[in-house]
Design a protein around this motif. Structure first.
Motif, short mmCIF file in Angstrom:
data_model
loop_
_atom_site.label_atom_id
_atom_site.label_comp_id
_atom_site.label_asym_id
_atom_site.label_seq_id
_atom_site.Cartn_x
_atom_site.Cartn_y
_atom_site.Cartn_z
N ILE A 149 -0.98 -7.08 9.60
CA ILE A 149 -1.77 -6.64 9.64
C ILE A 149 -2.98 -6.58 9.90
O ILE A 149 -3.25 -6.15 10.57
CB ILE A 149 -1.71 -5.91 7.56
CG1 ILE A 149 -0.70 -5.12 6.85
CG2 ILE A 149 -2.79 -5.05 7.33
CD1 ILE A 149 -1.31 -5.42 5.79
N ILE A 150 -3.77 -7.74 9.97
CA ILE A 150 -4.64 -8.19 10.75
C ILE A 150 -4.41 -8.19 12.24
O ILE A 150 -5.37 -7.63 12.48
CB ILE A 150 -5.28 -9.92 9.82
CG1 ILE A 150 -5.81 -9.28 8.60
CG2 ILE A 150 -6.60 -9.83 10.89
CD1 ILE A 150 -6.14 -11.04 8.44
N THR A 196 -7.60 -1.67 17.72
CA THR A 196 -8.78 -2.28 17.75
C THR A 196 -9.29 -1.99 19.36
O THR A 196 -10.15 -1.45 19.63
CB THR A 196 -9.67 -2.86 16.93
OG1 THR A 196 -9.55 -3.12 15.19
CG2 THR A 196 -11.09 -2.96 17.93
N PHE A 211 -6.86 5.64 7.57
CA PHE A 211 -6.88 4.59 8.08
C PHE A 211 -6.71 3.41 6.73
O PHE A 211 -5.64 2.32 6.38
CB PHE A 211 -6.49 4.24 9.40
CG PHE A 211 -6.21 2.28 9.88
CD1 PHE A 211 -5.12 2.60 10.21
CD2 PHE A 211 -7.17 1.52 9.62
CE1 PHE A 211 -4.55 1.20 10.06
CE2 PHE A 211 -6.89 0.58 10.07
CZ PHE A 211 -4.89 0.10 9.93
N PHE A 212 -7.39 3.07 6.44
CA PHE A 212 -8.21 2.05 5.78
C PHE A 212 -7.14 2.42 4.31
O PHE A 212 -7.25 1.83 3.77
CB PHE A 212 -8.88 1.74 5.11
CG PHE A 212 -9.71 0.79 6.77
CD1 PHE A 212 -9.27 -0.51 6.88
CD2 PHE A 212 -10.34 0.98 7.97
CE1 PHE A 212 -9.02 -1.64 7.99
CE2 PHE A 212 -11.17 0.03 9.10
CZ PHE A 212 -10.27 -1.72 9.08
N THR A 250 -10.44 6.17 10.58
CA THR A 250 -11.05 5.08 9.92
C THR A 250 -10.67 4.64 8.80
O THR A 250 -9.80 3.93 8.61
CB THR A 250 -12.21 4.40 10.73
OG1 THR A 250 -12.35 4.71 11.70
CG2 THR A 250 -12.15 3.20 10.30
N THR A 289 -3.68 -4.69 13.69
CA THR A 289 -5.37 -4.21 13.42
C THR A 289 -6.46 -4.91 14.19
O THR A 289 -7.03 -3.39 14.76
CB THR A 289 -5.98 -4.27 11.74
OG1 THR A 289 -5.80 -3.41 10.40
CG2 THR A 289 -7.58 -3.39 11.80
N CYS A 303 -0.43 -9.70 5.15
CA CYS A 303 -1.28 -10.15 5.52
C CYS A 303 -1.81 -10.55 7.22
O CYS A 303 -2.86 -10.24 7.94
CB CYS A 303 -3.40 -9.50 4.55
SG CYS A 303 -2.73 -8.20 3.84
N VAL A 320 -4.15 1.95 4.25
CA VAL A 320 -4.14 0.16 4.17
C VAL A 320 -3.51 -0.33 2.73
O VAL A 320 -3.04 -0.84 2.27
CB VAL A 320 -4.66 -0.28 5.01
CG1 VAL A 320 -4.24 -1.87 4.56
CG2 VAL A 320 -3.90 0.53 7.08
#
Length: 353
Positions: free
Chosen positions: A69-70, A77, A154-155, A151, A73, A65, A158
């Motif tokens: 991943i972070i 954004t 998407f989450f 959104t 993201t 993450c 994930v």
């Protein structure tokens, strides 16, 4: 008769199950990719923490993450926000296609003469460029709105990906052994197919993501330094474009460089040319063969056509799916030739290709 009916029933439930999980195929694919790439890290942590598998798996996912991943993201954004700002500038005519065409026309009058020779009028070109820019603005606006609406989806994907990746990492060996026992292909063939699947997945994801991230970052930084509007958006576009072998990020920075030359901004054009040729392209030429081509053991043109075909059929996931399908094709035919025809190994001997 009982065996045939049972086989048909098993195939029926298998097809129904595949259909059932198909909405999450992207999450499953990336969960498998994460498990394959980070499995050596999990093994190292498991040995470090005295064989505590669950703890090692959790720490591995946390590292995934933090590393992948972070940042991804945040980049997505930032790109969406940049796209929305670009849409507002197009709507307010702050970014106007006519202005850029007039700059090129005044800087290089030969352009107008060349266009007239091939039957194009500069005024018509302005109208089409203005219309195209408005269409692009509408597309970006709709895409941003769609991103906002999706959104939650998407989450959710994930979350499913991380949940599955946890079990794939923790119980990967057990799951693979179950698959080997179930498949009626022979242990040696199954091991070779699975090893090839691992190598191609690891090389493709690792290589493409590293190369794309570096090229996108360098290109976006160059655009930002040259004060080009929407630098963050173009950074994302160049990162995505760089996943396509042989074309890459040049599809973005070359037209911008040509524009700078035409309007007489030679210093900006030279800077972009140097960065594009000696940094962005060099990253692709040096790193991609090391991270992708050598590990997959496939020729560059096979990687190129399978990547293009995969993206065309499966979207962004195709840059993984395409080379995997190509690798499975070659290794299966290699096994056939070696075992049935008693010939040379096609996959290992690239002279045949």
């Amino acid at each position: 008769m009982e065996k045939k009916i049972f086989t048909l029933l098993m195939l029926f439930f298998t097809c129904i199950f595949i259909w059932l999980i198909s909405p999450f195929y992207s999450a499953i694919l990336w969960a498998v990719a994460i498990a394959i790439i980070f499995y050596p890290v999990k093994i190292y942590l498991e040995n470090y923490f005295s064989r505590k598998k669950t703890l090692a798996t959790v720490i591995t996912l946390v590292l995934c993450c933090i590393i992948v991943i972070i940042p991804m993201t945040m980049i997505v954004t930032l790109t969406v926000n940049e796209a929305q700002m670009l849409v507002e500038k197009v709507k307010s005519d702050e970014i106007n296609a006519d202005k850029y065409i007039e700059q090129m026309e005044s800087a290089a009058p030969v352009i107008n003469n060349s266009l007239e020779k091939i039957g194009l009028n500069i005024d018509k070109l302005k109208e089409e460029a203005h219309s195209s820019l408005k269409t692009l603005g509408t597309f970006l606006s709709k895409s941003s709105f769609s991103f906002g609406k999706s959104t939650i989806e998407f989450f959710l994907n994930v979350g499913v990906m991380l949940y599955l990746a946890f079990f794939f990492l923790r119980d990967g060996k057990k799951i693979s052994n179950i698959i080997f026992n179930a498949l009626p292909l022979g242990d040696a063939r199954e091991r070779r197919l699975f090893d090839e699947f691992k190598e191609v997945t690891r090389a493709t994801v690792k290589g493409n993501i590293v190369v794309a991230s570096l090229q996108g970052f360098v290109g976006g930084l160059a655009f930002w330094c040259l004060d080009i509007p929407g630098a963050a958006l173009w950074m994302f576009v160049m990162a995505v474009a760089s996943m396509i072998p042989a074309i890459g990020a040049a599809i973005v920075w070359v037209p911008v460089m040509c524009y700078f030359f035409l309007v007489g901004e030679y210093m900006d054009a030279i800077i972009l040319l140097v960065i594009g040729c000696f940094v962005i392209s060099l990253l692709d030429n040096l790193l991609r063969p090391i991270l992708v081509g050598r590990d997959t053991k496939m020729p560059d043109y096979i990687i190129f056509i399978s990547t293009i075909g995969g993206i065309a059929l499966f979207g962004i996931n195709g840059f993984i799916v395409g080379p995997i399908i190509a690798a499975m094709f070659f290794v299966s035919w290699s096994i056939f030739i070696k075992e049935v025809k008693r010939g040379d190994d096609l996959y290992k001997g690239t002279d045949v290709l």
